[in-house]
Motif scaffolding. Structure first.
Motif, PDB file in Angstrom:
ATOM      1  N   ILE A 216       0.987  -1.163   0.222  1.00  0.00           N
ATOM      2  CA  ILE A 216       0.156  -0.033   0.230  1.00  0.00           C
ATOM      3  C   ILE A 216       0.885   1.238  -0.037  1.00  0.00           C
ATOM      4  O   ILE A 216       0.799   1.992  -0.923  1.00  0.00           O
ATOM      5  CB  ILE A 216      -0.788   0.138   1.133  1.00  0.00           C
ATOM      6  CG1 ILE A 216      -1.967  -1.002   1.234  1.00  0.00           C
ATOM      7  CG2 ILE A 216      -1.644   1.374   1.165  1.00  0.00           C
ATOM      8  CD1 ILE A 216      -2.744  -1.239   2.367  1.00  0.00           C
TER       9      ILE A 216
ATOM     10  N   GLY B  65      -0.692  -2.681   8.289  1.00  0.00           N
ATOM     11  CA  GLY B  65      -1.359  -1.676   7.957  1.00  0.00           C
ATOM     12  C   GLY B  65      -0.824  -1.251   6.485  1.00  0.00           C
ATOM     13  O   GLY B  65      -1.479  -0.248   5.847  1.00  0.00           O
ATOM     14  N   LYS B  66       0.322  -1.548   5.933  1.00  0.00           N
ATOM     15  CA  LYS B  66       0.732  -1.235   4.692  1.00  0.00           C
ATOM     16  C   LYS B  66       0.804  -2.139   3.802  1.00  0.00           C
ATOM     17  O   LYS B  66       0.745  -1.916   2.475  1.00  0.00           O
ATOM     18  CB  LYS B  66       2.408  -1.136   4.960  1.00  0.00           C
ATOM     19  CG  LYS B  66       2.820  -0.073   5.888  1.00  0.00           C
ATOM     20  CD  LYS B  66       2.494   1.333   5.466  1.00  0.00           C
ATOM     21  CE  LYS B  66       2.989   2.439   6.463  1.00  0.00           C
ATOM     22  NZ  LYS B  66       2.656   3.772   5.969  1.00  0.00           N
TER      23      LYS B  66
ATOM     24  N   GLU C 293      -1.686  -5.383   1.966  1.00  0.00           N
ATOM     25  CA  GLU C 293      -3.044  -5.997   2.217  1.00  0.00           C
ATOM     26  C   GLU C 293      -2.831  -7.508   1.890  1.00  0.00           C
ATOM     27  O   GLU C 293      -1.922  -8.054   1.170  1.00  0.00           O
ATOM     28  CB  GLU C 293      -4.075  -5.666   0.925  1.00  0.00           C
ATOM     29  CG  GLU C 293      -4.377  -4.346   1.047  1.00  0.00           C
ATOM     30  CD  GLU C 293      -5.848  -4.288   1.726  1.00  0.00           C
ATOM     31  OE1 GLU C 293      -6.311  -5.357   2.234  1.00  0.00           O
ATOM     32  OE2 GLU C 293      -6.349  -3.162   2.124  1.00  0.00           O
TER      33      GLU C 293
ATOM     34  N   GLN D 221      -8.440  -5.797   8.378  1.00  0.00           N
ATOM     35  CA  GLN D 221      -8.313  -5.006   7.177  1.00  0.00           C
ATOM     36  C   GLN D 221      -9.565  -4.543   6.599  1.00  0.00           C
ATOM     37  O   GLN D 221      -9.993  -3.575   6.039  1.00  0.00           O
ATOM     38  CB  GLN D 221      -7.320  -5.789   6.043  1.00  0.00           C
ATOM     39  CG  GLN D 221      -5.891  -5.761   6.705  1.00  0.00           C
ATOM     40  CD  GLN D 221      -4.861  -6.119   5.807  1.00  0.00           C
ATOM     41  OE1 GLN D 221      -5.132  -6.911   4.773  1.00  0.00           O
ATOM     42  NE2 GLN D 221      -3.587  -5.882   5.771  1.00  0.00           N
TER      43      GLN D 221
ATOM     44  N   ASN E  87     -11.237  -1.169   5.514  1.00  0.00           N
ATOM     45  CA  ASN E  87     -11.392  -0.416   4.390  1.00  0.00           C
ATOM     46  C   ASN E  87     -12.797  -0.194   4.081  1.00  0.00           C
ATOM     47  O   ASN E  87     -13.057   0.706   3.479  1.00  0.00           O
ATOM     48  CB  ASN E  87     -11.350  -1.738   3.418  1.00  0.00           C
ATOM     49  CG  ASN E  87      -9.699  -1.979   2.953  1.00  0.00           C
ATOM     50  OD1 ASN E  87      -8.809  -1.244   3.264  1.00  0.00           O
ATOM     51  ND2 ASN E  87      -9.513  -3.347   2.912  1.00  0.00           N
TER      52      ASN E  87
ATOM     53  N   ARG F 224      -1.752   2.308   8.426  1.00  0.00           N
ATOM     54  CA  ARG F 224      -2.495   2.862   7.588  1.00  0.00           C
ATOM     55  C   ARG F 224      -2.661   4.242   7.576  1.00  0.00           C
ATOM     56  O   ARG F 224      -2.769   5.113   6.304  1.00  0.00           O
ATOM     57  CB  ARG F 224      -3.990   2.108   7.708  1.00  0.00           C
ATOM     58  CG  ARG F 224      -5.030   2.565   6.304  1.00  0.00           C
ATOM     59  CD  ARG F 224      -4.447   2.030   4.888  1.00  0.00           C
ATOM     60  NE  ARG F 224      -4.363   0.403   5.011  1.00  0.00           N
ATOM     61  CZ  ARG F 224      -5.778  -0.297   4.882  1.00  0.00           C
ATOM     62  NH1 ARG F 224      -6.884   0.318   4.323  1.00  0.00           N
ATOM     63  NH2 ARG F 224      -5.658  -1.449   4.660  1.00  0.00           N
ATOM     64  N   TYR F 225      -2.837   4.755   8.645  1.00  0.00           N
ATOM     65  CA  TYR F 225      -2.864   6.289   8.828  1.00  0.00           C
ATOM     66  C   TYR F 225      -1.929   7.020   9.589  1.00  0.00           C
ATOM     67  O   TYR F 225      -2.059   7.869  10.389  1.00  0.00           O
ATOM     68  CB  TYR F 225      -4.361   6.561   9.611  1.00  0.00           C
ATOM     69  CG  TYR F 225      -5.539   5.928   8.976  1.00  0.00           C
ATOM     70  CD1 TYR F 225      -6.017   6.618   7.870  1.00  0.00           C
ATOM     71  CD2 TYR F 225      -6.267   4.754   9.399  1.00  0.00           C
ATOM     72  CE1 TYR F 225      -7.135   6.172   7.164  1.00  0.00           C
ATOM     73  CE2 TYR F 225      -7.417   4.421   8.917  1.00  0.00           C
ATOM     74  CZ  TYR F 225      -7.656   4.979   7.615  1.00  0.00           C
ATOM     75  OH  TYR F 225      -8.733   4.382   6.928  1.00  0.00           O
TER      76      TYR F 225
END
Length: 217
Positions: free
Chosen positions: A7, A61-62, A64, A145, A149, A191-192
């Motif tokens: 990601i 988190g990076k 999938e 995940q 999403n 992810r954030y």
């Protein structure tokens, strides 16, 4: 679900994550040596466990994982098979040396890799509780995940509430929940990482780290 793909992970981040995980494992090993000699510093060194869970979650988190069944198969082959071989060797050696102190119940608990949730003490295998919790975290990855999403706010709120409850009741109800919260927090932070949400999770995770320390004194 998305197919397996990166990601947003750079080469420098990958190197940094690997370095931090090696550092965490080194702290854990040092903690075990300190515990063996009854050094009080052991409970501080055990922070390596918290760091390992958080950074492991950060990685997911990076990336999938794609198809859950393929992901589970890879985790099973990579972790469970070596784990069973180690347990088998230890138990067989204890039988051969006539120093065994385990029951059929203990064998079943370790065979199912649930020693982290059901108390069982077998000499030489005490620290394998870690793999029970880690495997549970991996079982949760595809579904975390998916929530991230589709309903990220629900997941973030749930983790924050779980962190607060764990902090409030940790002295009375310490359990594997704390490790799972750290792992899921790592996924969300990965992810954030450049948002306000990540700052809140990072602060919450640090608080959780500190609140868990008394259990290693």
């Amino acid at each position: 679900m998305h197919s397996k793909s990166s990601i947003n992970i750079t080469k420098s981040q990958s190197v940094a994550i690997s370095f931090i995980r090696v550092l965490a494992m080194s702290l854990i090993i040092a903690c075990h040596f300190a515990q063996a000699y009854d050094y009080q510093v052991a409970f501080l060194l055990n922070v390596g466990v918290q760091i390992f869970f958080f950074t492991s979650g950060f990685l997911y988190g990076k990336i999938e994982v794609g198809n859950p069944l393929n992901f589970y198969k890879k985790r099973f082959l990579r972790i469970y098979i070596p784990y069973v071989l180690i347990v088998a060797v230890v138990l067989i050696l204890q039988l051969l040396l006539n120093v065994w102190k385990f029951s059929i119940r203990d064998v079943l608990i370790y065979a199912l890799n649930i020693q982290g949730f059901i108390h069982s003490t077998v000499e030489g295998l005490n620290h394998l509780w870690f793999l029970s919790v880690l495997m549970l975290c991996y079982l949760l990855v595809p579904w975390v995940q998916r929530l991230l999403n589709n309903k990220p706010k629900l997941l973030v709120v749930g983790v924050i509430i779980a962190s607060v409850l764990e902090f409030i009741f940790v002295k009375k109800m310490y359990s594997s929940c704390a490790w799972i919260v750290l792992f899921v927090s790592g996924i969300i932070y990965g992810r954030y990482e450049n948002s306000k949400v990540s700052l809140l999770l990072l602060i919450g995770s640090v608080v959780l780290f500190v609140s868990m320390l008394p259990f290693f004194h």
